[in-house]
Scaffold this motif. Structure first.
Motif, short mmCIF file in Angstrom:
data_model
loop_
_atom_site.label_atom_id
_atom_site.label_comp_id
_atom_site.label_asym_id
_atom_site.label_seq_id
_atom_site.Cartn_x
_atom_site.Cartn_y
_atom_site.Cartn_z
N GLY A 87 20.70 55.86 40.85
CA GLY A 87 21.05 55.18 39.61
C GLY A 87 19.87 55.04 38.68
O GLY A 87 18.73 55.36 39.03
N LEU A 88 20.14 54.54 37.51
CA LEU A 88 19.13 54.35 36.48
C LEU A 88 19.38 53.03 35.77
O LEU A 88 20.50 52.77 35.30
N ILE A 89 18.36 52.19 35.71
CA ILE A 89 18.39 50.99 34.88
C ILE A 89 17.39 51.21 33.75
O ILE A 89 16.17 51.24 33.98
N SER A 90 17.89 51.39 32.55
CA SER A 90 17.06 51.66 31.39
C SER A 90 16.76 50.34 30.67
O SER A 90 17.66 49.55 30.40
N ILE A 91 15.47 50.11 30.37
CA ILE A 91 15.02 48.92 29.66
C ILE A 91 14.46 49.34 28.31
O ILE A 91 13.59 50.22 28.24
N ASN A 92 14.91 48.72 27.23
CA ASN A 92 14.41 49.10 25.90
C ASN A 92 13.49 48.04 25.28
O ASN A 92 13.20 48.08 24.09
N HIS A 93 13.04 47.09 26.11
CA HIS A 93 12.17 46.02 25.63
C HIS A 93 10.93 45.96 26.54
O HIS A 93 11.03 45.58 27.71
N PRO A 94 9.73 46.31 26.03
CA PRO A 94 8.53 46.37 26.86
C PRO A 94 8.20 45.08 27.59
O PRO A 94 7.78 45.11 28.76
N ASP A 95 8.38 43.93 26.95
CA ASP A 95 8.05 42.66 27.61
C ASP A 95 8.99 42.38 28.78
O ASP A 95 8.56 41.87 29.83
N VAL A 96 10.25 42.69 28.60
CA VAL A 96 11.22 42.53 29.70
C VAL A 96 10.85 43.45 30.86
O VAL A 96 10.87 43.06 32.03
N PRO A 256 18.71 52.52 42.52
CA PRO A 256 18.54 52.73 41.08
C PRO A 256 17.07 52.56 40.67
O PRO A 256 16.43 51.57 41.01
N ILE A 257 16.55 53.55 39.96
CA ILE A 257 15.20 53.42 39.43
C ILE A 257 15.25 52.56 38.17
O ILE A 257 16.30 52.44 37.53
N ILE A 258 14.13 51.94 37.82
CA ILE A 258 14.03 51.13 36.62
C ILE A 258 13.03 51.80 35.69
O ILE A 258 11.88 52.06 36.10
N ALA A 259 13.44 52.12 34.47
CA ALA A 259 12.59 52.89 33.58
C ALA A 259 12.53 52.27 32.19
O ALA A 259 13.53 51.74 31.68
N LEU A 260 11.35 52.36 31.59
CA LEU A 260 11.18 51.93 30.21
C LEU A 260 11.52 53.08 29.28
O LEU A 260 11.01 54.19 29.44
N GLY A 261 12.41 52.83 28.35
CA GLY A 261 12.78 53.86 27.40
C GLY A 261 11.69 54.10 26.37
O GLY A 261 10.78 53.29 26.18
N HIS A 262 11.78 55.22 25.69
CA HIS A 262 10.79 55.60 24.68
C HIS A 262 11.20 55.01 23.33
O HIS A 262 11.74 55.70 22.47
N GLY A 263 10.96 53.73 23.16
CA GLY A 263 11.33 53.06 21.92
C GLY A 263 12.78 52.61 21.89
O GLY A 263 13.16 51.71 21.15
N GLU A 264 13.60 53.25 22.68
CA GLU A 264 15.02 52.89 22.81
C GLU A 264 15.41 53.16 24.25
O GLU A 264 14.56 53.33 25.12
N HIS A 265 16.71 53.20 24.53
CA HIS A 265 17.12 53.44 25.91
C HIS A 265 16.92 54.90 26.31
O HIS A 265 16.95 55.80 25.47
#
Length: 305
Positions: A87-96, A256-265
């Motif tokens: 799975g994938l958990i996409s985060i679009n907020h760097p602080d979060v 599920p991996i957790i990933a930081l999006g590139h400015g968005e998801h």
């Protein structure tokens, strides 16, 4: 030597602390769901005939959170097979994302400590199921302290990627294990030893004739300088193709991996689809043409092109 009571108590305390930390992570994920896009798939137990595993369910954040807390096998599950949740958990907020990573450091450290503790103070053991079947468990400590908890599912880390991820695609990895037979005489001796032990649903006469035929083929092929290999199908595994700004990688997520999006998801280009059955036999590659020498063995003659 039997399991010590202090080891059982310490194991249970460590497990309780681990599950508490994961619940705190899940609570934080839920509180910040507006910054999250999640895709998760629960993969069932292996079908040994087709070498594939079915997709039991697919969902978003709720299934991902359940995946992180899933350590116990259901009755009847094969102990040596973990239950996977690609799975994938996409985060679009760097602080979060930073807050999540801090929590993962603690969780993964606890997982490592607990796994090492179980290995240090436990030993391999077997037990009988309610049906009377003999099943192997990792060791007696985990069996006594944490019944039905799977060691493989317990120790796998939750992986995160702080390098901004552009896109991802799910797929299936279909592959074979190649084992070159270097000691021909030892292999032939092993086949002779199996002569009187036919597999299920095979007559002794059919089995012996097959082994004798293979032994004759081996001699001719070795004389001709043909390479011999055991080539067994690997279980089909879920995989992810991942692209960052400067590189691309392939990963095989168990959780599920957790990933930081590139400015968005992260852009999920392809979701995970139902796997096709493994072909089970290999026919050719860029280097070899393969000939399977028996329907009962994974023995192949490998002729260079």
């Amino acid at each position: 030597m039997s399991v010590q009571i202090q080891h059982i108590i310490e194991c249970q305390n460590k497990f309780r602390e681990l599950t508490q930390k994961i619940k705190q992570l899940n609570q934080y994920l839920q509180q910040n769901h507006e910054y999250i896009k999640a895709y998760c798939y629960q993969i069932g137990q292996l079908n040994p005939t087709q070498k594939t595993s079915p997709i039991i369910q697919s969902a978003g954040l709720d299934l991902s959170k359940a995946a992180y807390l899933h350590f116990k096998l259901d009755a009847g599950d094969i102990v040596k097979h973990v239950v996977r949740y690609p799975g994938l958990i996409s985060i679009n907020h760097p602080d979060v994302f930073t807050q999540i990573e801090e929590k993962l450091v603690t969780i993964n450290k606890l997982k490592t400590e607990l796994s090492e503790y179980i290995s240090r103070y436990g030993k391999p053991n077997e037990f009988k199921t309610t049906k009377g079947d003999l099943q192997y468990v990792r060791n007696d400590l985990i069996y006594k302290a944490l019944p039905m908890v799977n060691h493989g599912m317990l120790k796998r880390h939750i992986v995160s990627y702080s390098e901004p991820m552009l896109n991802a695609s799910f797929g299936w990895n279909v592959d074979f294990n190649h084992e070159t037979i270097d000691d021909i005489d030892a292999y032939k001796t092993k086949l002779h030893g199996r002569m009187n032990h036919p597999p299920d649903l095979t007559s002794a006469q059919e089995w012996q004739l097959s082994i004798e035929t293979v032994l004759n083929k081996i001699d001719r092929l070795v004389d001709a300088g043909i390479l011999l290999k055991n080539i067994r199908p690997k279980p089909v595994e879920p995989k992810m193709y991942v692209a960052f700004e400067q590189r691309k990688i392939t990963i095989r997520p168990r959780l599920p991996i957790i990933a930081l999006g590139h400015g968005e998801h992260v852009n999920l280009k392809t979701e995970l689809k139902t796997p096709k059955p493994h072909p089970l036999q290999i026919k050719n590659s860029s280097k070899f043409d393969y000939q399977r020498l028996s329907p009962f063995l994974y023995l192949y003659a490998c002729r260079k092109k």
